[in-house]
Design an enzyme around this catalytic site. Structure first.
Site, PDB file in Angstrom:
ATOM      1  N   TYR A 146       0.817  -1.222   0.000  1.00 54.69           N
ATOM      2  CA  TYR A 146       0.000   0.000   0.000  1.00 54.69           C
ATOM      3  C   TYR A 146       0.847   1.267   0.000  1.00 54.69           C
ATOM      4  CZ  TYR A 146      -3.798  -3.209   1.305  1.00 54.69           C
ATOM      5  OH  TYR A 146      -4.700  -4.240   1.327  1.00 54.69           O
ATOM      6  N   LYS A 195       4.234 -15.221   2.540  1.00 51.74           N
ATOM      7  CA  LYS A 195       4.164 -16.008   1.304  1.00 51.74           C
ATOM      8  C   LYS A 195       5.608 -16.287   0.892  1.00 51.74           C
ATOM      9  CE  LYS A 195       1.689 -17.717  -2.111  1.00 51.74           C
ATOM     10  NZ  LYS A 195       0.866 -18.919  -1.922  1.00 51.74           N
ATOM     11  N   ASP A 227      -2.140 -18.258   2.213  1.00 47.45           N
ATOM     12  CA  ASP A 227      -3.304 -18.965   1.656  1.00 47.45           C
ATOM     13  C   ASP A 227      -3.786 -20.041   2.626  1.00 47.45           C
ATOM     14  OD1 ASP A 227      -0.791 -19.947   1.103  1.00 47.45           O
ATOM     15  OD2 ASP A 227      -1.258 -20.741  -0.864  1.00 47.45           O
ATOM     16  N   ASP A 251      -4.733  -6.851   6.253  1.00 50.66           N
ATOM     17  CA  ASP A 251      -5.980  -6.171   5.882  1.00 50.66           C
ATOM     18  C   ASP A 251      -7.060  -7.223   5.603  1.00 50.66           C
ATOM     19  OD1 ASP A 251      -7.815  -4.344   5.032  1.00 50.66           O
ATOM     20  OD2 ASP A 251      -6.776  -3.780   3.182  1.00 50.66           O
ATOM     21  N   ASP A 255     -10.189  -8.831   8.444  1.00 54.81           N
ATOM     22  CA  ASP A 255     -11.620  -8.783   8.103  1.00 54.81           C
ATOM     23  C   ASP A 255     -12.226 -10.181   8.129  1.00 54.81           C
ATOM     24  OD1 ASP A 255     -11.800  -6.104   7.911  1.00 54.81           O
ATOM     25  OD2 ASP A 255     -12.321  -6.022   5.790  1.00 54.81           O
TER      26      ASP A 255
END
Ligand code: NAD
Length: 361
Positions: A146, A195, A227, A251, A255
């Site tokens: 970001y 990852k 994942d 992020d 959620d």
């Protein structure tokens, strides 16, 4: 102990839920002999109405001079509020981004707790929920994809967009230290999510986390690919304690973790910097649709205040007392409208605060 707290009631239901958090904090202060001073400051829509700006220098200064900031929520209804006629940089949310930056808050903590009394709200099956779960998602807030360099170009008529994911070891180390410190106050397990099978930034992340882990031998450190983590959160959420991860993974995973609890009005959050300072606020927004109706659930804000006692002031016993009060209120059947189910007693926002403060006396 003297607690110097900057309070941002904010907009919508913000002032109502902050009042209830203060009620509960005051009950804790009386019981344990602490002195709390609240300095109320304006941010977001309330600041636009007063000063024409969502964030003023005065608010930044007062927030910086406090030990911690306790916030309700910011923003209004984008379709009806005049705040959204203003250019984006002058809208309420710009104030929130601005204060987070000014306070250098790089670590975001979002607990996802499933109380057994509220398991009907959880979309997972009972055999998956087992005895409930209590996960702390820890997300890096100021680096990664970001904030990396980005560009959109056209080359020989073909449009191309690039985003870059950059982390240096200092950024990784400072949040890893926070994660291990927080795990020491909880169940002593850090699951670092990356990852690393594909990304260089993840391989550095894993190396630095392992280096930091050596300083905390009493905390177990595990690594999980993002994942797999997304699957495990809905397959066996009870396996997690602290989940440490970079900005974009955090992020998404935070959620996902909050959705599996099913109760937005129960979810606290904190954003921390390198010191003990933090900004504590509920995960939900300002709920303009129910503002002023005394039906909002104040528990997310009250649990954010409990996090403040634990992580800024190291008042673990007092923080636990608030969490215990929440569990007791749920066990005794008190429910605000958002978590109401048959056979329980419906209470308003203010009554819920009074009930919780009552358990602490
Ligand atoms: P929201 O979280 O405010 O509301 C979503 C739904 O959940 C609404 O139906 C609302 O009534 C309900 N809800 C939220 N909190 C509740 C509570 N404590 N008790 C009972 N019900 C509750 O999200 P939204 O409607 O998308 O956003 C409203 C405003 O809040 C917007 O201006 C948005 O920008 C702002 N917002 C602020 C923050 C923040 O201050 N950190 C975070 C998210 C959204």
């Amino acid at each position: 102990m003297e607690l110097n707290i900057a309070c941002i009631p904010g907009d919508g239901i913000g002032p109502e839920i902050i009042n209830e958090a203060k009620k509960v904090l005051d009950a804790v202060a009386i019981k344990y002999g602490h002195k709390i001073s609240y300095n109320t400051i304006l941010l977001g829509g309330a600041s636009i109405d007063a000063y024409g700006e969502p964030l003023t220098e005065d608010t930044i200064e007062k927030a910086k001079s406090a030990d911690a900031v306790l916030m309700g929520s910011i923003g209004g209804d984008a379709n009806t509020s005049p705040w959204y006629q203003l250019p984006p940089a002058k809208r309420p949310e710009a104030g929130l981004l601005g204060i987070r930056k000014a306070l250098n808050l790089f670590a975001n903590l979002r607990p996802a707790v499933l109380y057994t009394e509220l398991e009907d709200a959880c979309p997972l099956k009972k055999e998956i929920i087992k005895d409930g779960f209590d996960i702390m998602i820890m997300r890096e807030l100021t680096g990664g994809l970001y904030f990396g360099e980005r560009s959109t170009t056209t080359d020989h008529g073909v449009r191309k967009a690039v985003d870059t994911l950059t982390y240096d070891e200092i950024e990784i180390k400072r949040i890893a230290i926070k994660a291990f410190e927080i795990a020491q106050k909880r169940n002593k397990l850090v699951t670092s999510v990356d990852k690393a099978n594909v990304l260089d930034s993840s391989r550095l992340w894993r190396t630095v986390v392992n280096e930091v882990a050596k300083e905390y031998p009493e905390v177990k450190c595990e690594h999980m690919l993002v994942d797999n983590c997304a699957m495990q959160l809905v397959r066996n959420p009870g396996q997690f304690d602290v989940v440490l991860t970079e900005n974009m993974f955090g992020d998404i995973l935070s959620d996902e973790a909050s959705m599996v609890t099913g109760s937005i009005g129960m979810l606290a959050s904190a954003s921390l910097n390198e010191t003990k300072f933090g900004l504590y606020e509920p995960s939900h927004g300002s709920a303009p649709d129910i503002a002023g109706m005394d039906i909002a659930n104040p528990i997310a804000t009250i649990l954010s205040a409990s996090m403040m006692l634990k992580y800024t002031f190291d008042l673990d016993k007092e923080a636990d007392e608030i969490e215990k009060a929440v569990k007791l209120a749920l066990k005794d059947g008190y429910r605000t409208k958002d978590i109401m189910s048959e056979g329980n007693q419906l209470v308003g926002c203010s009554e819920m605060g009074t009930i919780l403060a009552g358990y602490i006396k």
